[in-house]
Design a protein around this motif. Structure first.
Motif, PDB file in Angstrom:
ATOM      1  N   VAL A  71       0.843  -1.194   0.000  1.00 30.66           N
ATOM      2  CA  VAL A  71       0.000   0.000   0.000  1.00 30.66           C
ATOM      3  C   VAL A  71       0.883   1.251   0.000  1.00 30.66           C
ATOM      4  O   VAL A  71       1.736   1.418   0.873  1.00 30.66           O
ATOM      5  CB  VAL A  71      -0.940   0.014   1.217  1.00 30.66           C
ATOM      6  N   ARG A 109     -10.014  -0.622  -2.711  1.00 32.66           N
ATOM      7  CA  ARG A 109     -11.093  -0.094  -1.868  1.00 32.66           C
ATOM      8  C   ARG A 109     -10.567   0.772  -0.718  1.00 32.66           C
ATOM      9  O   ARG A 109     -11.292   1.602  -0.186  1.00 32.66           O
ATOM     10  CB  ARG A 109     -11.925  -1.246  -1.281  1.00 32.66           C
ATOM     11  N   GLY A 110      -9.321   0.555  -0.327  1.00 28.80           N
ATOM     12  CA  GLY A 110      -8.755   1.324   0.771  1.00 28.80           C
ATOM     13  C   GLY A 110      -8.151   2.641   0.316  1.00 28.80           C
ATOM     14  O   GLY A 110      -8.311   3.074  -0.823  1.00 28.80           O
ATOM     15  N   ARG A 111      -7.437   3.274   1.229  1.00 27.63           N
ATOM     16  CA  ARG A 111      -6.801   4.556   0.949  1.00 27.63           C
ATOM     17  C   ARG A 111      -5.461   4.321   0.268  1.00 27.63           C
ATOM     18  O   ARG A 111      -4.689   3.459   0.668  1.00 27.63           O
ATOM     19  CB  ARG A 111      -6.608   5.327   2.261  1.00 27.63           C
ATOM     20  N   PRO A 159      -3.831  -6.532  -0.398  1.00 22.75           N
ATOM     21  CA  PRO A 159      -3.172  -5.343   0.155  1.00 22.75           C
ATOM     22  C   PRO A 159      -2.220  -5.718   1.292  1.00 22.75           C
ATOM     23  O   PRO A 159      -2.556  -6.508   2.164  1.00 22.75           O
ATOM     24  CB  PRO A 159      -4.349  -4.500   0.677  1.00 22.75           C
ATOM     25  N   ARG A 203       0.309  -3.892   4.085  1.00 20.15           N
ATOM     26  CA  ARG A 203       0.701  -2.628   4.704  1.00 20.15           C
ATOM     27  C   ARG A 203       1.958  -2.814   5.542  1.00 20.15           C
ATOM     28  O   ARG A 203       2.033  -3.719   6.365  1.00 20.15           O
ATOM     29  CB  ARG A 203      -0.431  -2.078   5.584  1.00 20.15           C
TER      30      ARG A 203
END
Length: 333
Positions: free
Chosen positions: A35, A69-71, A83, A85
């Motif tokens: 991410v 869908r996330g930031r 994803p 992180r």
């Protein structure tokens, strides 16, 4: 890299960032699914968010990053990757292993210029309201207009500069109310961030910070203004770095006005061994070494409360001093 070299390249910052990320993605150093978020990347590259945002958009168009869908964006060409992180650092971007690369050199040079303008603006703010001339910043450092604009953007993100209704860059005035508001914000956020960060701070790091405070308290003649500033950075940034709420840490980093008032004041009167804030810093660090995060957070809150009162008094003291000489890019309004 000197100023002339920096100015001569005039390569857009977003392109440097895009090329660096693209190279690391293609090499697999930045894995598929990692991410990528504007804020942490901007901090690493020593820039504002705007060039990072444009670089990520370019990578998206190239197919080297994609939205989810996330930031942020997911790195890589594999759109099925989950994803992933992790905290980005200089090593994953190839900045630590090659300090002579354009990215690493450019970040160091940019950081120095940002600090220089920030420090001059901080002094000016204590004496009234000033306009910051972008073209004069470029002339002062011998750099291009784009780079000067980027410097001022970074200071706007730190809430040191602001723009008036005509789009002029402005600094100040620094008022008692603005200082009081900043301290109120810090008291709400910093103790909470410290409690989350404390369990993950290496004891050796805390001991190093404590030794720095004690060296200042002992009246070591080799102490410098830079070391005094580092003591503030230790307590208000380094001690909070293991708080995983990036937005919380970002708000704290942008609440710089109180620290700037004290820096201006101490640069005027000099560092004193008996400064009460040093005792308060030591108490917070001692609680951290005893593995007592709640007590450390309470001590930090007490320090901020006392610092608020001191800063208000110091601001009054500065207001009666004659104006110092300011660089040409700062014009009193």
């Amino acid at each position: 890299m000197d100023h002339a070299e920096d100015a001569g390249q005039e390569e857009p910052l977003y392109e440097i960032i895009r090329a660096t990320l693209a190279k690391r993605i293609r090499a697999g150093v930045i894995p598929n699914g990692l991410v990528l978020i504007e804020g942490p990347l901007a901090e690493l590259f020593g820039t504002s968010r705007a060039p990072v945002r444009k670089a990520l958009e370019c990578l998206h168009r190239e197919g080297l990053a994609h939205r989810f869908r996330g930031r942020g964006y997911l790195a890589g060409t594999d759109r099925t990757a989950e994803p992933h992180r992790q905290r980005l650092d200089g090593d994953i971007l190839g900045m630590e292993e090659s300090p002579g690369t354009p990215v690493a050199r450019g970040k160091l040079q940019m950081d120095r210029m940002v600090r220089a303008v920030r420090d001059e603006a901080a002094v000016a703010m204590a004496f009234g309201q000033f306009r910051v001339l972008e073209i004069a910043v470029a002339d002062h450092f011998g750099i291009g207009r784009k780079i000067a604009h980027e410097i001022l953007l970074r200071l706007q993100e730190q809430r040191i500069l602001w723009k008036d209704s005509r789009g002029h860059w402005m600094a100040g005035p620094l008022t008692a109310r603005s200082v009081r508001d900043e301290y109120q914000l810090r008291r709400l956020l910093e103790p909470a961030a410290l409690k989350e960060s404390a369990p993950n701070l290496p004891p050796d790091l805390v001991r190093t910070m404590l030794a720095r405070v004690e060296r200042l308290m002992d009246g070591d003649e080799t102490r410098t203004a830079e070391e005094r500033e580092q003591v503030e950075t230790d307590l208000h940034e380094v001690c909070l770095k293991e708080c995983h709420n990036e937005r919380l840490r970002g708000v704290i980093r942008r609440s710089q006005l109180p620290l700037l008032v004290n820096k201006v004041y101490l640069s005027t009167i000099g560092i004193q061994r008996t400064m009460p804030e040093l005792h308060e810093h030591r108490l917070v660090l001692e609680h951290l070494l005893r593995d007592a995060p709640d007590a450390a957070a309470e001590a930090l809150d007490a320090h901020l409360e006392a610092a608020s009162r001191r800063t208000m008094q110091r601001l009054k003291s500065l207001s009666v001093l004659p104006d110092p000489e300011f660089p040409a890019y700062l014009c009193r309004q």
